[in-house]
Design a protein around this motif. Structure first.
Motif, PDB file in Angstrom:
ATOM      1  N   LEU A   8     -44.944  56.834  40.289  1.00 14.87           N
ATOM      2  CA  LEU A   8     -45.907  57.738  41.177  1.00 14.87           C
ATOM      3  C   LEU A   8     -46.138  57.013  42.448  1.00 14.87           C
ATOM      4  N   GLY A   9     -45.630  55.869  42.768  1.00 13.11           N
ATOM      5  CA  GLY A   9     -46.205  54.930  43.948  1.00 13.11           C
ATOM      6  C   GLY A   9     -46.078  55.609  45.135  1.00 13.11           C
ATOM      7  N   ASP A  10     -44.981  56.274  45.354  1.00 16.23           N
ATOM      8  CA  ASP A  10     -44.744  57.013  46.812  1.00 16.23           C
ATOM      9  C   ASP A  10     -44.776  58.596  46.904  1.00 16.23           C
ATOM     10  N   ARG A  11     -45.404  58.848  45.474  1.00 19.09           N
ATOM     11  CA  ARG A  11     -45.293  60.456  45.386  1.00 19.09           C
ATOM     12  C   ARG A  11     -46.676  60.868  45.334  1.00 19.09           C
ATOM     13  N   PRO A  12     -47.035  61.792  46.294  1.00 17.95           N
ATOM     14  CA  PRO A  12     -48.482  62.314  46.481  1.00 17.95           C
ATOM     15  C   PRO A  12     -48.725  63.484  45.355  1.00 17.95           C
ATOM     16  N   ILE A  13     -47.707  63.882  44.720  1.00 20.83           N
ATOM     17  CA  ILE A  13     -48.075  65.063  44.046  1.00 20.83           C
ATOM     18  C   ILE A  13     -47.468  64.902  42.604  1.00 20.83           C
ATOM     19  N   MET A  14     -48.009  65.285  41.328  1.00 18.82           N
ATOM     20  CA  MET A  14     -47.495  65.475  40.149  1.00 18.82           C
ATOM     21  C   MET A  14     -47.716  66.934  39.558  1.00 18.82           C
ATOM     22  N   ALA A  15     -46.606  67.542  39.583  1.00 12.08           N
ATOM     23  CA  ALA A  15     -46.599  68.865  39.136  1.00 12.08           C
ATOM     24  C   ALA A  15     -46.938  69.111  37.821  1.00 12.08           C
ATOM     25  N   ILE A  16     -47.721  69.962  37.479  1.00 10.85           N
ATOM     26  CA  ILE A  16     -48.078  70.105  35.939  1.00 10.85           C
ATOM     27  C   ILE A  16     -47.531  71.323  35.667  1.00 10.85           C
ATOM     28  N   LEU A  17     -46.417  71.490  34.810  1.00 14.88           N
ATOM     29  CA  LEU A  17     -45.819  72.803  34.251  1.00 14.88           C
ATOM     30  C   LEU A  17     -46.548  73.300  32.961  1.00 14.88           C
ATOM     31  N   ARG A  18     -47.763  73.572  33.003  1.00 14.51           N
ATOM     32  CA  ARG A  18     -48.208  74.073  31.740  1.00 14.51           C
ATOM     33  C   ARG A  18     -47.946  75.519  31.362  1.00 14.51           C
ATOM     34  N   GLY A  19     -47.254  75.798  30.299  1.00 15.81           N
ATOM     35  CA  GLY A  19     -47.108  77.165  29.734  1.00 15.81           C
ATOM     36  C   GLY A  19     -46.014  77.696  30.419  1.00 15.81           C
ATOM     37  N   VAL A  20     -44.941  77.093  31.190  1.00 12.29           N
ATOM     38  CA  VAL A  20     -44.046  77.639  31.728  1.00 12.29           C
ATOM     39  C   VAL A  20     -42.771  77.712  30.902  1.00 12.29           C
ATOM     40  N   PRO A  21     -42.022  78.927  30.889  1.00 11.20           N
ATOM     41  CA  PRO A  21     -40.780  78.835  30.055  1.00 11.20           C
ATOM     42  C   PRO A  21     -39.905  77.723  30.631  1.00 11.20           C
ATOM     43  N   PRO A  22     -38.893  77.450  29.636  1.00 14.00           N
ATOM     44  CA  PRO A  22     -37.888  76.278  29.996  1.00 14.00           C
ATOM     45  C   PRO A  22     -37.198  76.644  31.230  1.00 14.00           C
ATOM     46  N   ALA A  23     -36.542  77.561  31.262  1.00 12.63           N
ATOM     47  CA  ALA A  23     -35.761  78.070  32.477  1.00 12.63           C
ATOM     48  C   ALA A  23     -36.456  77.967  33.764  1.00 12.63           C
ATOM     49  N   GLU A  24     -37.716  78.575  33.815  1.00 14.27           N
ATOM     50  CA  GLU A  24     -38.701  78.509  34.932  1.00 14.27           C
ATOM     51  C   GLU A  24     -39.004  77.037  35.063  1.00 14.27           C
ATOM     52  N   ALA A  25     -39.216  76.430  33.990  1.00 16.84           N
ATOM     53  CA  ALA A  25     -39.916  75.044  34.295  1.00 16.84           C
ATOM     54  C   ALA A  25     -38.801  74.142  35.053  1.00 16.84           C
ATOM     55  N   VAL A  26     -37.544  74.260  34.534  1.00 16.20           N
ATOM     56  CA  VAL A  26     -36.491  73.521  35.337  1.00 16.20           C
ATOM     57  C   VAL A  26     -36.447  74.092  36.682  1.00 16.20           C
ATOM     58  N   THR A  27     -36.586  75.185  37.018  1.00 21.25           N
ATOM     59  CA  THR A  27     -36.395  75.827  38.408  1.00 21.25           C
ATOM     60  C   THR A  27     -37.382  75.173  39.396  1.00 21.25           C
ATOM     61  N   LEU A  28     -38.837  75.140  38.593  1.00 28.86           N
ATOM     62  CA  LEU A  28     -40.021  74.721  39.619  1.00 28.86           C
ATOM     63  C   LEU A  28     -39.657  73.004  39.781  1.00 28.86           C
ATOM     64  N   ALA A  29     -39.392  72.505  38.632  1.00 26.21           N
ATOM     65  CA  ALA A  29     -39.071  71.045  38.884  1.00 26.21           C
ATOM     66  C   ALA A  29     -38.257  70.740  39.606  1.00 26.21           C
ATOM     67  N   GLU A  30     -36.967  71.255  39.822  1.00 22.28           N
ATOM     68  CA  GLU A  30     -36.017  70.974  40.733  1.00 22.28           C
ATOM     69  C   GLU A  30     -36.531  71.162  42.195  1.00 22.28           C
ATOM     70  N   ALA A  31     -37.540  72.370  42.402  1.00 20.58           N
ATOM     71  CA  ALA A  31     -38.010  72.487  43.603  1.00 20.58           C
ATOM     72  C   ALA A  31     -38.930  71.391  43.920  1.00 20.58           C
ATOM     73  N   VAL A  32     -39.519  70.775  43.077  1.00 21.74           N
ATOM     74  CA  VAL A  32     -40.505  69.731  43.396  1.00 21.74           C
ATOM     75  C   VAL A  32     -40.070  68.504  43.650  1.00 21.74           C
TER      76      VAL A  32
END
Length: 197
Positions: A8-32
């Motif tokens: 986390l040292g140089d990252r100001p965001i931790m995206a919390i993907l709660r209740g997100v289906p796997p495929a959508e979670a991967v898409t969101l994670a990749e965007a982050v």
């Protein structure tokens, strides 16, 4: 074992993907990850969430990114998190048994704190990075005030953080912002990014 300075040292965001289906979670994670300023946590409250964690962890490994398991509130969840590919664990509160189990498994742990006593106890247990939760209820002034007696605490403001208050939490001393609903809804990541620039 990686450290939160590295994660986390140089990252100001931790995206919390709660209740997100796997495929959508991967898409969101990749965007982050594409932003270059975000880490990713997948809370593991349900069996389906473990599937999402595993999918995001696989996608992260292919890009050299690590993923954490969130809402780890019992020691037995640590093994499940590690088996699904998590590289760190996060909890809403301070449980020293969960902390010890996670560290013993080679996973750094980010405990939740909401009082000076919890900050003190977590730091005595070896944690410098702490999850200030629920940040929206505690308020940005709490972060500013708690850093007085605990200047070495590195706080991740989580719970109720939105584009409207993100800059306030950062200016109060939050090293990172744990953001869930405000980031996972349509257009949320762009709004958060705009608030931090």
């Amino acid at each position: 074992m990686p450290t939160f300075d590295e994660i986390l040292g140089d990252r100001p965001i931790m995206a919390i993907l709660r209740g997100v289906p796997p495929a959508e979670a991967v898409t969101l994670a990749e965007a982050v990850w594409d932003t270059g300023i975000g880490a990713v946590e997948v809370p593991i409250q349900t069996p389906e969430a473990l599937d999402a964690l595993a999918a995001v962890a696989r996608a992260g490994a292919a890009r050299g990114e690590v993923v954490g398991a969130g809402t780890v509130i019992a020691p037995e969840q640590v093994a499940l998190a590690k088996a699904a590919g998590a590289v760190y664990t996060v909890a809403p509160g301070l449980d020293l048994d969960v902390l010890r189990t996670s560290v013993a498994a080679g996973l750094p742990h980010l405990p939740g704190v909401g009082s000076a006593s919890e900050v003190q106890q977590a730091m005595r247990a070896g944690c410098r990075w702490l999850k200030a939760f629920p940040a929206g209820s505690l308020g940005a002034s709490w972060l500013r005030d708690i850093r007085g007696p605990f200047p070495d605490a590195l706080l991740v403001a989580t719970g109720g953080v939105t584009a409207a208050n993100a800059a306030e939490f950062r200016s109060a001393g939050a090293r990172c912002l744990g953001i869930g609903n405000a980031l996972t809804r349509p257009g949320g990541l762009a709004e958060i990014m705009a608030a931090l620039t």
